[in-house]
Scaffold this motif. Structure first.
Motif, short mmCIF file in Angstrom:
data_model
loop_
_atom_site.label_atom_id
_atom_site.label_comp_id
_atom_site.label_asym_id
_atom_site.label_seq_id
_atom_site.Cartn_x
_atom_site.Cartn_y
_atom_site.Cartn_z
N GLN A 59 -14.46 -19.50 3.43
CA GLN A 59 -14.27 -18.17 2.86
C GLN A 59 -14.07 -17.14 3.97
N ARG A 60 -14.82 -17.26 5.05
CA ARG A 60 -14.66 -16.34 6.18
C ARG A 60 -13.25 -16.44 6.73
N LYS A 61 -12.75 -17.66 6.86
CA LYS A 61 -11.39 -17.87 7.36
C LYS A 61 -10.38 -17.17 6.47
N GLU A 62 -10.49 -17.34 5.16
CA GLU A 62 -9.55 -16.71 4.22
C GLU A 62 -9.65 -15.19 4.28
N ASP A 63 -10.86 -14.68 4.42
CA ASP A 63 -11.05 -13.22 4.55
C ASP A 63 -10.39 -12.71 5.82
N LEU A 64 -10.58 -13.43 6.93
CA LEU A 64 -9.98 -13.02 8.19
C LEU A 64 -8.46 -13.01 8.14
N LYS A 65 -7.89 -13.96 7.42
CA LYS A 65 -6.43 -14.04 7.30
C LYS A 65 -5.85 -12.81 6.61
N GLU A 66 -6.64 -12.10 5.82
CA GLU A 66 -6.18 -10.89 5.14
C GLU A 66 -6.25 -9.64 6.02
N ALA A 72 -2.01 -3.30 8.02
CA ALA A 72 -0.69 -2.78 7.68
C ALA A 72 -0.80 -1.70 6.59
N ARG A 73 -1.65 -1.94 5.61
CA ARG A 73 -1.87 -0.93 4.56
C ARG A 73 -2.44 0.35 5.16
N GLN A 74 -3.36 0.20 6.11
CA GLN A 74 -3.93 1.38 6.77
C GLN A 74 -2.85 2.14 7.54
N ALA A 75 -1.95 1.42 8.20
CA ALA A 75 -0.88 2.07 8.95
C ALA A 75 0.05 2.84 8.01
N VAL A 76 0.38 2.22 6.89
CA VAL A 76 1.25 2.90 5.91
C VAL A 76 0.54 4.13 5.36
N ALA A 77 -0.73 3.98 5.01
CA ALA A 77 -1.49 5.13 4.49
C ALA A 77 -1.59 6.23 5.53
N GLY A 78 -1.79 5.87 6.78
CA GLY A 78 -1.85 6.86 7.86
C GLY A 78 -0.53 7.59 8.03
N ALA A 88 7.39 6.99 3.45
CA ALA A 88 7.30 7.30 2.01
C ALA A 88 8.49 6.70 1.27
N ARG A 89 9.70 6.85 1.83
CA ARG A 89 10.90 6.29 1.21
C ARG A 89 10.80 4.77 1.15
N TRP A 90 10.36 4.16 2.25
CA TRP A 90 10.22 2.70 2.32
C TRP A 90 9.26 2.21 1.24
N LEU A 91 8.12 2.89 1.10
CA LEU A 91 7.13 2.47 0.11
C LEU A 91 7.67 2.62 -1.31
N LEU A 92 8.30 3.73 -1.59
CA LEU A 92 8.84 3.94 -2.94
C LEU A 92 9.94 2.94 -3.28
N GLU A 93 10.79 2.59 -2.30
CA GLU A 93 11.85 1.60 -2.54
C GLU A 93 11.28 0.24 -2.89
N ARG A 94 10.08 -0.05 -2.42
CA ARG A 94 9.48 -1.35 -2.71
C ARG A 94 8.54 -1.33 -3.90
#
Length: 139
Positions: A59-66, A72-78, A88-94
């Motif tokens: 389970q630790r391994k699977e958690d670390l893989k995320e 990446a989500r933090q970078a997008v949010a930042g 913003a455009r990139w996120l909306l397009e997806r």
């Protein structure tokens, strides 16, 4: 009658704290099991045996893989927090393709089917003959 103590002799485990640390680091970078084992310098069988012995490591391994996805989500949010229009455009397009996607989706059309006729076969044979024997005039 005295009991014999179990001997601790034998090959030491390759799963040392240093190896486990390397595996965890590799998993936090999003590496596959194989890649992490290469990075840590162990055989994948050693990893799988360790997971059987210490099931919570799986389970630790699977958690670390995320971890990479979370970063990446933090970078997008930042970037969004700073008003980065490109992000913003990139996120909306997806996330809202039907409304913001700039690519048009082309539906495939039905294939055009043409059956080969006897005349087509004769014409093809005559052409082949004229290429093979140009002095015969195709006959």
């Amino acid at each position: 009658m005295s009991r014999k103590k179990k001997s601790n002799a034998g090959r030491p485990s390759v799963m040392t704290p240093a190896v486990i640390g390397k595996l965890e680091y590799a998993f936090s970078m999003g590496c596959s099991d194989r890649e992490a084992c290469i990075f840590a310098g162990i055989n994948p069988t050693s990893l799988y045996d360790y997971q059987k012995k210490i099931p919570e490591f799986t389970q630790r391994k699977e958690d670390l893989k995320e971890t990479q996805v979370i970063k990446a989500r933090q970078a997008v949010a930042g970037a969004l927090a700073t008003g980065d229009a490109a992000t913003a455009r990139w996120l909306l397009e997806r996330k809202r393709k039907e409304e913001f996607c700039t690519k048009s989706i082309v539906e495939p059309t039905a294939p055009i089917i043409r059956y080969v006729t006897v005349e087509d076969t004769r014409a093809a044979n005559n052409h082949i003959d004229s290429v093979i024997n140009p002095n015969d005039g195709g006959n």
